[in-house]
Design an enzyme around this catalytic site. Structure first.
Site, short mmCIF file in Angstrom:
data_model
loop_
_atom_site.label_atom_id
_atom_site.label_comp_id
_atom_site.label_asym_id
_atom_site.label_seq_id
_atom_site.Cartn_x
_atom_site.Cartn_y
_atom_site.Cartn_z
N ASP A 58 25.22 2.64 -10.13
CA ASP A 58 24.01 1.85 -10.04
C ASP A 58 22.91 2.40 -10.93
O ASP A 58 22.85 3.59 -11.20
CB ASP A 58 23.47 1.83 -8.60
CG ASP A 58 24.01 0.64 -7.84
OD1 ASP A 58 24.48 -0.30 -8.47
OD2 ASP A 58 23.94 0.69 -6.60
N ARG A 69 23.48 2.01 1.34
CA ARG A 69 24.41 1.93 0.21
C ARG A 69 24.98 3.30 -0.16
O ARG A 69 26.03 3.38 -0.78
CB ARG A 69 23.70 1.36 -1.02
CG ARG A 69 23.26 -0.08 -0.86
CD ARG A 69 22.34 -0.48 -1.99
NE ARG A 69 22.97 -0.28 -3.29
CZ ARG A 69 23.89 -1.08 -3.78
NH1 ARG A 69 24.27 -2.14 -3.12
NH2 ARG A 69 24.44 -0.83 -4.95
N PRO A 124 1.40 0.81 2.37
CA PRO A 124 0.99 0.78 0.95
C PRO A 124 0.43 2.12 0.49
O PRO A 124 0.38 2.40 -0.71
CB PRO A 124 -0.09 -0.31 0.91
CG PRO A 124 0.07 -1.10 2.16
CD PRO A 124 0.65 -0.16 3.17
N GLU A 176 -4.07 -4.76 10.62
CA GLU A 176 -4.68 -4.00 9.51
C GLU A 176 -4.10 -2.60 9.37
O GLU A 176 -4.46 -1.86 8.47
CB GLU A 176 -6.20 -3.92 9.68
CG GLU A 176 -6.90 -5.28 9.58
CD GLU A 176 -6.45 -6.10 8.39
OE1 GLU A 176 -6.49 -5.59 7.26
OE2 GLU A 176 -6.05 -7.27 8.60
C1 4H7 Z 1 0.89 -0.09 7.21
C2 4H7 Z 1 -0.48 -0.27 7.09
C3 4H7 Z 1 4.21 -1.37 3.27
C4 4H7 Z 1 1.74 -1.14 6.98
C5 4H7 Z 1 -0.99 -1.51 6.75
C6 4H7 Z 1 3.64 -2.06 4.33
C7 4H7 Z 1 3.18 -2.88 1.78
C8 4H7 Z 1 3.98 -1.79 1.98
C9 4H7 Z 1 1.24 -2.43 6.66
C10 4H7 Z 1 -0.14 -2.59 6.52
C11 4H7 Z 1 2.85 -3.16 4.06
C12 4H7 Z 1 4.59 -1.04 0.84
C13 4H7 Z 1 -0.53 -4.87 7.18
C14 4H7 Z 1 -1.99 -3.82 5.54
C15 4H7 Z 1 -0.94 -6.23 6.67
C16 4H7 Z 1 -2.39 -5.19 5.07
C17 4H7 Z 1 -2.74 -7.49 5.73
C18 4H7 Z 1 2.20 -3.52 6.41
N1 4H7 Z 1 2.63 -3.55 2.77
N2 4H7 Z 1 -0.70 -3.86 6.18
N3 4H7 Z 1 -2.31 -6.17 6.16
N4 4H7 Z 1 4.11 -1.22 -0.36
N5 4H7 Z 1 2.23 -3.90 5.03
O1 4H7 Z 1 5.54 -0.29 1.05
#
Ligand code: 4H7
Length: 250
Positions: free
Chosen positions: A170, A155, A90, A117
């Site tokens: 696309d 793709r 994220p 986490e």
């Molecule tokens: C890396 C670090 C990518 C990957 C933390 C991955 C959204 C995206 C993850 C986490 C992702 C995106 C693991 C943090 C699950 C939160 C409850 C995997 N989420 N997570 N935890 N937006 N999650 O590309």
């Protein structure tokens, strides 16, 4: 192209290796996939690769050593010399068409999928080339984001889409949202197919589609229009759209 995923859940990738256009392309040998499970590199018989966070707090953190060993193992199995290790998170830079296009030119991708986490920062510092996110939301693991990146990249690999035109047409390939599409029947729940699409006039049809694309982009994603140059035809159509909207408002 060879894509490898470092993941605790290799079976999840069946959905992209076995189904649809990406599945067919893999069976044709247009790309290869391998999953590397970091549990294989755990320092304990039970295969634990996570531990509690220093400093306290909820949840567990993926440990650096087994992930480093898994990435090294994937690197040794690469096809070319221009591979890249990508961490889906994220916190990553937002994935865009331009980035997808760039990645489609490479021979090897290693996708690191986080769970729990997240991952010990020192592994990221030393073993990751790039951190990418697919949107401003959180999911339970990096596998689904990795598969979305894979699908988008594949793709653009020549031959993966039977019809190379579809990738070029696309949405986003030209920086605009896609136009509406219609097929049979001619009338559905009182709604007709726009007359112009049945006219057989390909110049008119192309212009109508471009105008629809511009109209939608203006309404839904004005940010896309702002960062894109307009060709004269587009500028003229956009002017038409603005005049039509003013006519409606007055
Ligand atoms: C890396 C670090 C990518 C990957 C933390 C991955 C959204 C995206 C993850 C986490 C992702 C995106 C693991 C943090 C699950 C939160 C409850 C995997 N989420 N997570 N935890 N937006 N999650 O590309």
């Amino acid at each position: 192209m060879k894509i490898q995923a470092v993941t605790l859940f290799p079976e999840m990738f069946d959905s992209i290796t076995e189904y649809g256009v990406t599945g067919r392309a893999r069976k044709q040998g247009l790309w290869q996939f391998d999953a590397v499970n970091p549990r294989r590199f755990a320092d304990n018989k039970l295969g634990y690769i996570d531990d509690r966070p220093f400093g306290g707090g909820p949840g567990m953190i993926m440990m650096a050593p087994p992930l480093a060993a898994a990435i090294d193992s994937a690197r040794r199995a690469q096809v070319g010399q221009n591979g890249r290790v990508i961490y889906l998170s994220p916190q990553g830079a937002p994935l865009t068409h331009d980035k997808v296009f760039e990645l489609a030119q490479l021979s090897d991708l290693i996708l690191l999928c986080g769970r729990y986490e997240g991952i010990d920062e020192r592994l990221l510092t030393n073993s990751i080339n790039e951190e990418i996110g697919i949107g401003d939301f959180v999911v339970s693991g990096g596998e689904l984001p990795a598969m979305m990146l894979m699908d988008a990249v594949l793709r653009l690999v020549p031959g993966v889409l039977g019809d190379q035109q579809s990738a070029e047409q696309d949405s986003f390939a030209n920086g605009l949202l896609d136009c509406p599409h219609y097929t049979r029947p001619l009338e559905f729940q009182g709604l007709p197919v726009p007359e112009v699409l049945r006219s057989g006039n390909h110049g008119l049809i192309a212009e109508w589609r471009l105008k629809q694309s511009l109209q939608r982009t203006l309404a839904r994603r004005p940010d896309l229009l702002a960062k894109r140059d307009l060709i004269p035809q587009e500028a003229r159509l956009l002017q038409e759209i603005r005049e039509e909207q003013q006519a409606i408002q007055s």
